[in-house]
Design a protein around this motif. Structure first.
Motif, PDB file in Angstrom:
ATOM      1  N   GLY A 113      11.300   7.236  11.898  1.00 49.25           N
ATOM      2  CA  GLY A 113      11.219   5.910  12.507  1.00 49.25           C
ATOM      3  C   GLY A 113       9.941   5.133  12.460  1.00 49.25           C
ATOM      4  N   SER A 114       9.009   6.096  12.084  1.00 50.12           N
ATOM      5  CA  SER A 114       7.638   5.378  11.869  1.00 50.12           C
ATOM      6  C   SER A 114       7.242   4.878  10.646  1.00 50.12           C
ATOM      7  N   SER A 115       6.432   3.805  10.729  1.00 52.37           N
ATOM      8  CA  SER A 115       6.193   3.091   9.282  1.00 52.37           C
ATOM      9  C   SER A 115       5.332   3.984   8.593  1.00 52.37           C
ATOM     10  N   PRO A 116       5.530   4.022   7.488  1.00 52.98           N
ATOM     11  CA  PRO A 116       4.511   5.113   6.560  1.00 52.98           C
ATOM     12  C   PRO A 116       3.296   4.218   6.309  1.00 52.98           C
ATOM     13  N   SER A 117       2.176   4.997   5.919  1.00 49.86           N
ATOM     14  CA  SER A 117       0.838   4.278   5.906  1.00 49.86           C
ATOM     15  C   SER A 117       0.959   3.476   4.626  1.00 49.86           C
ATOM     16  N   ILE A 118       0.010   2.653   4.528  1.00 47.70           N
ATOM     17  CA  ILE A 118      -0.116   1.861   3.213  1.00 47.70           C
ATOM     18  C   ILE A 118      -0.518   2.570   2.078  1.00 47.70           C
ATOM     19  N   GLN A 119      -1.383   3.719   2.342  1.00 45.08           N
ATOM     20  CA  GLN A 119      -1.959   4.169   1.106  1.00 45.08           C
ATOM     21  C   GLN A 119      -0.808   5.320   0.465  1.00 45.08           C
ATOM     22  N   SER A 120       0.178   5.763   1.421  1.00 46.41           N
ATOM     23  CA  SER A 120       1.227   6.477   0.782  1.00 46.41           C
ATOM     24  C   SER A 120       2.065   5.561  -0.160  1.00 46.41           C
ATOM     25  N   GLU A 121       2.392   4.297   0.153  1.00 45.65           N
ATOM     26  CA  GLU A 121       3.160   3.344  -0.543  1.00 45.65           C
ATOM     27  C   GLU A 121       2.591   2.826  -1.924  1.00 45.65           C
ATOM     28  N   ASN A 122       1.175   2.879  -1.722  1.00 44.40           N
ATOM     29  CA  ASN A 122       0.504   2.369  -2.942  1.00 44.40           C
ATOM     30  C   ASN A 122      -0.680   3.047  -3.205  1.00 44.40           C
ATOM     31  N   PRO A 123      -0.580   4.501  -3.735  1.00 44.46           N
ATOM     32  CA  PRO A 123      -1.709   5.348  -3.614  1.00 44.46           C
ATOM     33  C   PRO A 123      -2.938   4.782  -4.812  1.00 44.46           C
ATOM     34  N   GLY A 124      -2.607   4.026  -5.589  1.00 47.07           N
ATOM     35  CA  GLY A 124      -3.431   3.536  -6.843  1.00 47.07           C
ATOM     36  C   GLY A 124      -4.199   2.287  -6.546  1.00 47.07           C
ATOM     37  N   PHE A 125      -4.000   1.866  -5.394  1.00 45.07           N
ATOM     38  CA  PHE A 125      -4.528   0.690  -4.910  1.00 45.07           C
ATOM     39  C   PHE A 125      -5.189   0.645  -3.529  1.00 45.07           C
ATOM     40  N   SER A 126      -6.405   0.437  -3.283  1.00 44.82           N
ATOM     41  CA  SER A 126      -7.125   0.235  -2.203  1.00 44.82           C
ATOM     42  C   SER A 126      -8.129  -1.097  -2.344  1.00 44.82           C
ATOM     43  N   PHE A 127      -7.708  -1.760  -1.034  1.00 40.60           N
ATOM     44  CA  PHE A 127      -8.477  -3.221  -0.844  1.00 40.60           C
ATOM     45  C   PHE A 127      -9.613  -2.858   0.025  1.00 40.60           C
TER      46      PHE A 127
END
Length: 119
Positions: A95-109
């Protein structure tokens, strides 16, 4: 034929059609508990509208239906169904939202730029 009518005549017909669609407000309010339950069960607004429209229970357009649902239903319940679908897609059952890094491992803003990369 529609092309033989003046713009004013066509607009008058369009306004009458819009007024009929807006009369769906009481119908949506009457169906609100069922709509909220369907949203909680994970059905989309589109699926709910298609069934109710096919059954003749509402006569409004999909856009007007969504407007009415957004205004007159408990948004927490709508967000719950969205969050449940998001969790199912990501494989997260806690139920917790996944971190942004786990969704897009190849992108960091980074909001700042590195001058060396610009040259």
């Amino acid at each position: 034929m529609a092309m033989n009518k003046s713009l004013s005549e066509r607009l008058a017909l369009s306004v009458r059609h819009d007024e009929k669609a807006r009369q769906s407000f009481p119908d949506v309010i009457a169906l609100r508990p069922e709509i909220e339950q369907a949203l909680n069960d994970g059905w989309t607004r589109r699926q709910i509208w298609e069934l109710l429209h096919t059954e003749g229970k509402i006569k409004c357009t999909y856009q007007w239906f969504v407007t009415l649902v957004n205004r007159h239903t408990n948004n927490k319940q709508c967000n719950t169904s969205f969050q449940r679908k998001k969790n199912l897609r990501s494989g997260d059952n806690a139920g917790s939202s996944p971190s942004i890094q786990s969704e897009n491992p190849g992108f960091s803003f980074q909001s700042t730029f590195n001058k060396e990369e610009l040259i």
